[in-house]
Scaffold this active site. Structure first.
Site, PDB file in Angstrom:
ATOM      1  N   ASP A  59       0.865  -1.180   0.000  1.00 26.04           N
ATOM      2  CA  ASP A  59       0.000   0.000   0.000  1.00 26.04           C
ATOM      3  C   ASP A  59       0.903   1.232   0.000  1.00 26.04           C
ATOM      4  O   ASP A  59       2.116   1.132   0.194  1.00 26.04           O
ATOM      5  CB  ASP A  59      -0.957  -0.036   1.194  1.00 26.04           C
ATOM      6  CG  ASP A  59      -2.209   0.816   0.945  1.00 26.04           C
ATOM      7  OD1 ASP A  59      -2.243   1.573  -0.057  1.00 26.04           O
ATOM      8  OD2 ASP A  59      -3.149   0.736   1.758  1.00 26.04           O
ATOM      9  N   ASP A  74      -3.823   7.045  -3.779  1.00 28.42           N
ATOM     10  CA  ASP A  74      -5.186   7.502  -4.050  1.00 28.42           C
ATOM     11  C   ASP A  74      -5.643   8.526  -3.015  1.00 28.42           C
ATOM     12  O   ASP A  74      -4.997   8.720  -1.988  1.00 28.42           O
ATOM     13  CB  ASP A  74      -6.160   6.310  -4.121  1.00 28.42           C
ATOM     14  CG  ASP A  74      -5.997   5.329  -2.966  1.00 28.42           C
ATOM     15  OD1 ASP A  74      -4.844   5.019  -2.619  1.00 28.42           O
ATOM     16  OD2 ASP A  74      -7.022   4.889  -2.407  1.00 28.42           O
ATOM     17  N   CYS A 109     -14.782 -22.864  18.984  1.00 26.82           N
ATOM     18  CA  CYS A 109     -13.964 -22.883  17.773  1.00 26.82           C
ATOM     19  C   CYS A 109     -13.088 -24.126  17.818  1.00 26.82           C
ATOM     20  O   CYS A 109     -12.704 -24.579  18.898  1.00 26.82           O
ATOM     21  CB  CYS A 109     -13.102 -21.620  17.729  1.00 26.82           C
ATOM     22  SG  CYS A 109     -11.818 -21.638  16.472  1.00 26.82           S
ATOM     23  N   CYS A 139     -10.076 -24.433  16.171  1.00 27.66           N
ATOM     24  CA  CYS A 139      -8.716 -24.192  15.699  1.00 27.66           C
ATOM     25  C   CYS A 139      -7.711 -24.730  16.723  1.00 27.66           C
ATOM     26  O   CYS A 139      -8.074 -24.998  17.868  1.00 27.66           O
ATOM     27  CB  CYS A 139      -8.509 -22.703  15.418  1.00 27.66           C
ATOM     28  SG  CYS A 139      -8.056 -21.729  16.863  1.00 27.66           S
ATOM     29  N   CYS A 180      -7.773 -22.871  20.105  1.00 26.53           N
ATOM     30  CA  CYS A 180      -8.946 -23.085  20.949  1.00 26.53           C
ATOM     31  C   CYS A 180      -9.052 -24.540  21.409  1.00 26.53           C
ATOM     32  O   CYS A 180      -9.601 -24.817  22.476  1.00 26.53           O
ATOM     33  CB  CYS A 180     -10.209 -22.667  20.202  1.00 26.53           C
ATOM     34  SG  CYS A 180     -10.220 -20.901  19.851  1.00 26.53           S
TER      35      CYS A 180
HETATM   36  N1  GUN Z   1      -6.353   1.140   3.162  1.00 25.01           N
HETATM   37  C1  GUN Z   1      -7.587   1.267   3.660  1.00 25.01           C
HETATM   38  N2  GUN Z   1      -8.341   2.056   2.861  1.00 25.01           N
HETATM   39  C2  GUN Z   1      -7.564   2.439   1.841  1.00 25.01           C
HETATM   40  C3  GUN Z   1      -7.779   3.262   0.686  1.00 25.01           C
HETATM   41  O1  GUN Z   1      -8.848   3.794   0.448  1.00 25.01           O
HETATM   42  N3  GUN Z   1      -6.710   3.410  -0.164  1.00 25.01           N
HETATM   43  C4  GUN Z   1      -5.505   2.814   0.075  1.00 25.01           C
HETATM   44  N4  GUN Z   1      -4.525   2.997  -0.800  1.00 25.01           N
HETATM   45  N5  GUN Z   1      -5.277   2.056   1.153  1.00 25.01           N
HETATM   46  C5  GUN Z   1      -6.296   1.868   2.019  1.00 25.01           C
HETATM   47 ZN    ZN Z   2      -9.981 -20.673  17.627  1.00 23.61          ZN
END
Ligand code: GUN
Ligand code: ZN
Length: 678
Positions: A90, A125, A294, A296, A299
């Site tokens: 990201d 963005d 659960c 897993c 758990c």
């Molecule tokens: N992580 C959570 N929401 C967003 C988003 O709208 N854009 C980006 N790039 N990362 C995110």
């Molecule tokens: Zn669990």
């Protein structure tokens, strides 16, 4: 090179494979969020313990800290986080939303993501949170689209749309890493659709839906549905869709149903830090639990008191492990549900976990027509009623439409409406039908959950393959009653009567004189009505022209093949009571109904392969009937509209034209000879 292939589907949901320079991943995929510094669970264990195939980390955080940055530049992302598979990064958008401005430009952060070897590099963005007023959301969206254009330009060297001559829009060949563009637009569906259209027109590998974390955090799932469905209307159909921040397993099925292929989760770690455990049905604080519901490994080997008494880092780690187990287990449940075409049923179950999710399910009902266009025409298992919201399912909408538009009621004096009964209806009502038809010229329709079911259609999917409780909920009952009224109204000249047991003989006798009894040939009625519903009236007339012979199965006594004028035009599939096309039938269809109806047009090279019985791949498709639904029967024709094969469509038109890989038509029979002869 990044690419995406669809290998299975249920409506907008797809099973697929995402290929990246560092390997591939099955979709729907969950990308655990990995922090380069704080690793609650080290990525090296993500694959071994949970089956993770792709992770996401944040390039802005990496770039901002000298030790991360230098190590990433030196050893690559994989070296930094200790993971040798695909990684998405990201860009810092979310940080700019949380903390104000970020100190980086889009070209800088994209360049950095590339240099550290990210497989999927995200644009910077412009986040529009839900409270953004419409005019501001609109101007931010315009700026976002401008940035997306710049990102695409930087990535694809000005290739613009990176779409080939045929309008295909996956990654242009050459570049290795993929670009992620993000849809914004606040809570306004019109803006979301515009933003999605802007992004679909640009080259990218993944289309993300951004700006929705605050909606999910405040359980505004109904609005989430509206913005995701709006984006899906305009996004490129062949590119994977990422839903930013969808980390709770209780909403995975919903996200998948709307066509989101990639989900990411930092929640597993955040929740663990707060002592919260995630389940597919909701969230519980460890302090509230006296049992661990659960299976897993965490758990199974602890009790709540044992977990509570663990020292801090260890407890957080255990809870994070549980949260990831719960998440990946739900992801597998979603995949299996898609494989069985029962994702709607899973969504209905999960949406009962929280009233806000039930609101989301109702919001989905508002998009029934959009969803119906992608819903399969048949499936292997039965339709299971799950509650009043089952009325929103595509099968229901489609059945009512097909009966209204395509069914022709044979002429008769009386229409008898029968109540819901054990299936098959025709067997349950056989003796009553005989007794009525001895005295009157009558036809029959059953009041089913799907609405009116003319008796001769009781073997078709979904009616025959459905499990519905004997006592309907009031909302469904009201819908059915409206549909029955509409059906009787459309009959006009007929006299219709709701059958209420033996006394109805008298009631009928009082208004319709006896003596015009009939003996219906139920098998013939069934063949004609089924063909009409599947292919349309005119097409059915062409298919069934000439002397009809029905070949019955020696085992079951049911119709197996239909010969018309000596030609084998159709076969009946026992599993769903639907016809499959045979080549003589395909030729009749093409001769009788004009293009594009019922056709998939392939280029002339591919036509030869199809004629030889080979499957048709999407990259060879030039055109397709826009009304075709997945799993419907189609005729494959060459560029001169000559039928070369018949089979079952696996994609809708927009997908056939957009995907560069994957099967578009599973061919059953080719014309045999060289293309064009058939
Ligand atoms: N992580 C959570 N929401 C967003 C988003 O709208 N854009 C980006 N790039 N990362 C995110
Ligand atoms: Zn669990």
């Amino acid at each position: 090179m990044v690419s995406f292939e669809m290998t299975g589907r249920d409506g907008l949901a797809r099973l697929g494979r995402l290929y990246t320079p560092h390997g591939s991943a099955t979709t729907p995929a969950l990308l655990p969020v990995v922090h380069p510094g704080i690793q609650t669970i080290p990525p090296s264990e993500m694959r071994r313990l949970f089956g993770a195939e792709i992770v996401i980390t944040n390039s802005y955080i990496i770039r901002g800290r000298v030790e991360f940055r230098e190590r990433a530049l030196r050893e690559g992302l994989g070296g930094l986080i200790g993971w040798d598979g695909p990684v998405m990064t990201d860009s810092g958008t979310f940080q700019s939303y949380m903390y104000g401005e970020v100190e980086v430009s889009q070209p800088e952060i994209l360049d950095f993501q590339r240099r550290i070897g990210s497989d999927l590099c995200t644009m910077l963005d412009i986040f529009s949170p839900p409270e953004t007023p419409e005019p501001e959301a609109a101007s931010r969206l315009s700026e976002n689209s401008r940035r997306a254009g710049q990102a695409s330009e930087l990535f694809h060297g000005g290739g613009g749309t990176s779409q080939g001559a045929r309008g295909k829009g996956q990654m242009a060949g050459g570049e290795e890493q993929g670009l992620v563009l993000a849809v914004q637009g606040g809570i306004f569906p019109n803006l979301r659709e515009r933003s999605a259209a802007d992004i679909a027109g640009l080259g990218c590998a993944v289309q993300a839906i951004g700006g929705v974390v605050p909606l999910m955090e405040s359980y505004r799932f109904a609005e989430l549905v509206d913005v995701v469905m709006a984006a899906k209307r305009a996004l490129h159909p062949a590119r994977p869709v990422h839903l930013f921040g969808a980390g709770h397993p209780m909403m995975f099925s919903l996200a998948a149903l709307m066509g989101c292929d990639l989900l990411d989760s930092s929640s597993y770690a955040k929740y663990a830090k707060d002592g919260r455990m995630m389940f597919s049905w909701g969230t519980r604080h460890l302090d509230e639990l006296s049992h661990l519901p659960c299976g897993c490994p965490v758990c199974a080997s602890h009790d709540p008191e044992g977990l509570r008494s663990l020292p801090d880092p260890e407890r957080v780690r255990k809870l994070a492990e549980h949260n990831l187990h719960a998440s990946f287990s739900e992801l597998r449940a979603v995949r299996q549900a898609i494989a069985e075409s029962r994702l709607w049923e899973l969504v209905e179950e999960r949406c009962r976990g929280h009233p806000a999710l039930l609101d989301a399910l109702h919001a989905l009902g508002g998009h029934a027509a959009q969803l119906e266009r992608f819903a399969p025409a048949s499936r292997t298992g039965a339709f299971f009623y799950k509650g009043p919201e089952s009325s929103f399912r595509p099968e229901v909408l489609r059945w009512e439409r097909l009966v209204r538009e395509r069914y022709t009621m044979p002429d008769s004096e009386v229409m008898v409406c029968l109540e819901e009964a054990p299936k098959p209806y025709s067997r349950h009502y056989a003796s009553l039908v005989r007794r009525i038809q001895e005295r009157w010229d009558a036809r029959f329709v059953v009041t089913s959950f799907f609405g009116p079911v003319p008796l001769e259609l009781d073997g078709m999917y979904p009616v025959a393959q459905s499990l519905v409780p004997s006592r309907l909920d009031p909302e469904s009952a009201a819908r059915v009653s409206r549909a029955m009224k509409r059906f009787s109204h459309d009959l006009r000249s007929q006299f219709s009567l709701v059958w209420e047991g033996e006394r109805s003989f008298e009631a009928l006798g009082a208004v319709v004189p006896e003596g015009r009894g009939v003996v219906s040939d139920w098998e013939m009625l069934r063949v004609r009505a089924t063909a009409e519903l599947q292919f349309g009236r005119d097409a059915a007339a062409a298919l069934l022209e000439g002397k009809l012979e029905l070949v019955l199965s020696p085992n079951t006594g049911r119709v197996r093949n239909v010969l018309a004028g000596g030609e084998h035009v159709l076969s009946l599939r026992a599993r769903d009571g639907l016809f499959t096309l045979r080549m003589p039938g395909a030729r009749r269809l093409v001769a009788a109904v004009g293009p594009p109806r019922l056709r998939v047009v392939v280029d002339d090279d591919a036509a030869g392969f199809a004629a030889a019985g080979k499957n048709v791949f999407s990259r060879f498709v030039k055109e397709c009937d826009p009304e075709i639904r997945p799993m419907e029967e189609v005729v494959v024709v060459d560029g001169s509209d000559r039928p070369v094969a018949c089979g079952r469509a696996l994609m809708v038109r927009s997908e056939m034209l957009a995907f560069t890989r994957g099967m578009a038509v599973r061919v059953r029979e080719g014309s045999g000879g060289p293309p064009g002869e058939g």
